[in-house]
Enzyme design. Structure first.
Site, short mmCIF file in Angstrom:
data_model
loop_
_atom_site.label_atom_id
_atom_site.label_comp_id
_atom_site.label_asym_id
_atom_site.label_seq_id
_atom_site.Cartn_x
_atom_site.Cartn_y
_atom_site.Cartn_z
N ASP A 24 -15.05 20.63 7.42
CA ASP A 24 -14.35 20.83 6.36
C ASP A 24 -14.66 19.49 5.43
O ASP A 24 -13.54 19.62 4.74
CB ASP A 24 -12.94 21.37 6.69
CG ASP A 24 -12.35 20.42 7.35
OD1 ASP A 24 -12.87 19.53 8.22
OD2 ASP A 24 -10.96 20.11 7.11
N ARG A 33 -21.41 10.89 4.01
CA ARG A 33 -22.06 11.10 5.31
C ARG A 33 -23.47 11.26 4.86
O ARG A 33 -24.20 10.64 5.78
CB ARG A 33 -21.23 12.38 6.16
CG ARG A 33 -20.05 12.44 6.35
CD ARG A 33 -19.39 11.60 7.53
NE ARG A 33 -18.40 12.05 7.60
CZ ARG A 33 -17.28 10.93 7.27
NH1 ARG A 33 -17.54 9.78 6.75
NH2 ARG A 33 -15.77 11.09 7.67
N LYS A 137 -6.04 24.38 7.56
CA LYS A 137 -5.74 23.24 7.85
C LYS A 137 -5.12 22.41 6.53
O LYS A 137 -5.67 22.55 5.63
CB LYS A 137 -7.05 22.55 8.54
CG LYS A 137 -6.85 21.08 8.79
CD LYS A 137 -8.18 20.33 9.06
CE LYS A 137 -8.30 19.00 7.84
NZ LYS A 137 -9.57 18.19 8.18
N GLU A 179 -1.74 18.95 10.76
CA GLU A 179 -2.48 17.70 11.31
C GLU A 179 -1.89 16.51 10.51
O GLU A 179 -2.12 16.16 9.49
CB GLU A 179 -3.87 17.73 10.72
CG GLU A 179 -4.90 16.40 10.98
CD GLU A 179 -6.21 16.61 10.52
OE1 GLU A 179 -6.55 17.68 9.91
OE2 GLU A 179 -6.68 15.54 10.99
N LYS A 221 -2.84 19.15 15.56
CA LYS A 221 -3.86 18.49 15.49
C LYS A 221 -3.39 16.96 15.26
O LYS A 221 -3.65 16.46 14.00
CB LYS A 221 -4.93 18.88 14.34
CG LYS A 221 -6.07 18.18 14.29
CD LYS A 221 -7.20 18.69 13.62
CE LYS A 221 -8.20 17.68 13.29
NZ LYS A 221 -9.64 18.51 12.52
N GLY A 265 -12.47 8.58 13.99
CA GLY A 265 -13.27 7.03 13.70
C GLY A 265 -13.67 6.56 15.00
O GLY A 265 -14.05 5.43 15.29
N GLY A 293 -14.45 16.00 13.87
CA GLY A 293 -15.42 16.01 12.76
C GLY A 293 -16.57 15.22 12.89
O GLY A 293 -17.80 15.63 13.39
N ARG A 294 -16.29 13.82 13.00
CA ARG A 294 -17.18 12.80 13.09
C ARG A 294 -17.87 12.87 14.46
O ARG A 294 -19.08 12.76 14.60
CB ARG A 294 -16.83 11.43 12.54
CG ARG A 294 -16.80 11.09 11.05
CD ARG A 294 -15.75 10.07 10.79
NE ARG A 294 -14.25 10.55 11.20
CZ ARG A 294 -13.51 9.72 10.42
NH1 ARG A 294 -13.53 8.53 10.30
NH2 ARG A 294 -11.98 10.06 10.84
#
Ligand code: 13P
Length: 342
Positions: A24, A33, A137, A179, A221, A265, A293-294
């Protein structure tokens, strides 16, 4: 509100042996990215990239329970005209949507942020539900800097907004992912991260109760308790696992169906190792899984690099990371398994 239906969706999102793909990224974040892999960020490249992920049949059907989408993606079609959201449903995963609208500075608290997006949220949720989203989210961002940040004010306003969002979601028959992210950017040690996260989680659950959010119908989250990236003394995997579980047990009611961590991260392998070590501890009141995500996407992004001929390599890289994290969600991951990478 149908609470047993919300609870069923929440439990599906934290199915042991599966986890959530956070795809997202806002247009600004995905551009960053793509810049790193020298790909222009256009509507078409963003679609092609996400279509590659959602068509990774093995990963999506075996290891991914749910996918968080950005507004653009939920309305987009694959190259052959199939709505992208349908690809997710066909794989047996639950589609969801990021509904916060980013952060703004808090005027009275220099250097601190509050997440915005409550205006017209009820109407937006209704449209997303009709499109097929079953969860949402909202990310609050809490920084740690010096002795005075985070302030009690920043913690309070962010917790209040999270609870407002969660209550609106449940009224729209959508499971809220709550989150509150304590950032790992500073030079603070793991104990400071623990203390701040404890204050944040306590305030979040206080607000959730005050605003009558049903805990059985949500997913938390959180960040893990980790050392700041610039801290000279980095905590070991075991210490992160032990402190994170202790912290969550102290703050998160057992009524919450499950906890899905952000990677925030951490490197790919750290994020997997930490999740695995926590699940190895056992005796947990809730399933602990990933909503990365990452840590799920860095490898496929690099393997793909915007070239159609690299789609199979990108899918292999995604499947591998999803598989490693799925094993970690059961405490069954081991370093040797990493070597079989795509
Ligand atoms: P990261 O795993 O990259 O932190 O992203 C998870 C997420 O959804 C942040 O809101």
């Amino acid at each position: 509100m149908n609470l047993s239906e919300l609870n069923k969706v929440a439990l599906a999102m934290v199915t042991p042996g599966k986890g959530i793909l956070a795809a997202d990224e806002s247009s600004g974040t995905i551009k960053k990215r793509f810049d790193a892999i020298k790909v222009d960020s256009t509507e078409e490249t963003r679609r092609d990239y996400r279509e590659m992920l959602f068509r990774s049949t093995e990963a999506m059907s075996k290891y991914i329970s749910a996918v968080i989408l950005y507004d653009e993606t939920i309305w987009q079609n694959a190259k052959d005209g199939t709505p992208l959201i349908k690809l997710i449903e066909q794989a047996g995963a639950v589609p969801g949507i990021k509904v916060d609208e980013g952060t703004q500075g808090l005027p009275a608290c220099p250097g601190e942020l509050v997440t915005v997006g409550l205006d017209k949220l009820a109407e937006r949720l209704k449209k997303y539900y009709e499109r097929g989203a079953r969860f949402a989210k909202w990310r609050a961002v809490i920084d740690i800097a010096g002795r005075d940040i985070p302030s009690a004010t920043a913690i309070h306003v962010n917790a209040h907004a999270l609870a407002r969002y969660a209550a609106l979601c449940q009224a729209a028959q959508i499971v809220p992912i709550v989150e509150p992210e304590v950032l790992m950017d500073g030079d603070h040690d793991i104990n400071r991260c623990y203390d701040v996260t404890e204050r944040v989680l306590n305030e979040v659950f206080r607000e959730l109760r005050l605003q009558r959010v049903e805990l059985e119908g949500m997913v938390l989250k959180p960040n893990m308790a980790v050392s700041g990236k610039k801290c000279p003394k980095q905590a070991s995997v075991e210490e992160v696992a032990e402190k994170t579980v202790r912290l969550l047990k102290a703050c998160v009611p057992a009524a919450v169906p499950g906890i899905a961590f952000l990677s925030g991260g951490q490197s790919d392998e750290e994020a997997t190792a930490h999740l695995n070590a926590m699940n190895r501890l056992g005796h947990l009141p809730w399933p602990l899984t990933f909503s990365y995500g990452r840590a799920l996407q860095a490898a496929p992004q690099k393997a793909w690099s915007g070239r159609p001929e690299n789609v199979p390599a990108g899918q292999r890289a995604f499947t591998h990371r999803a598989h490693m994290n799925a094993l970690a969600s059961k405490g069954e991951w081991a370093t040797e398994l990493e070597k079989k990478a795509a």
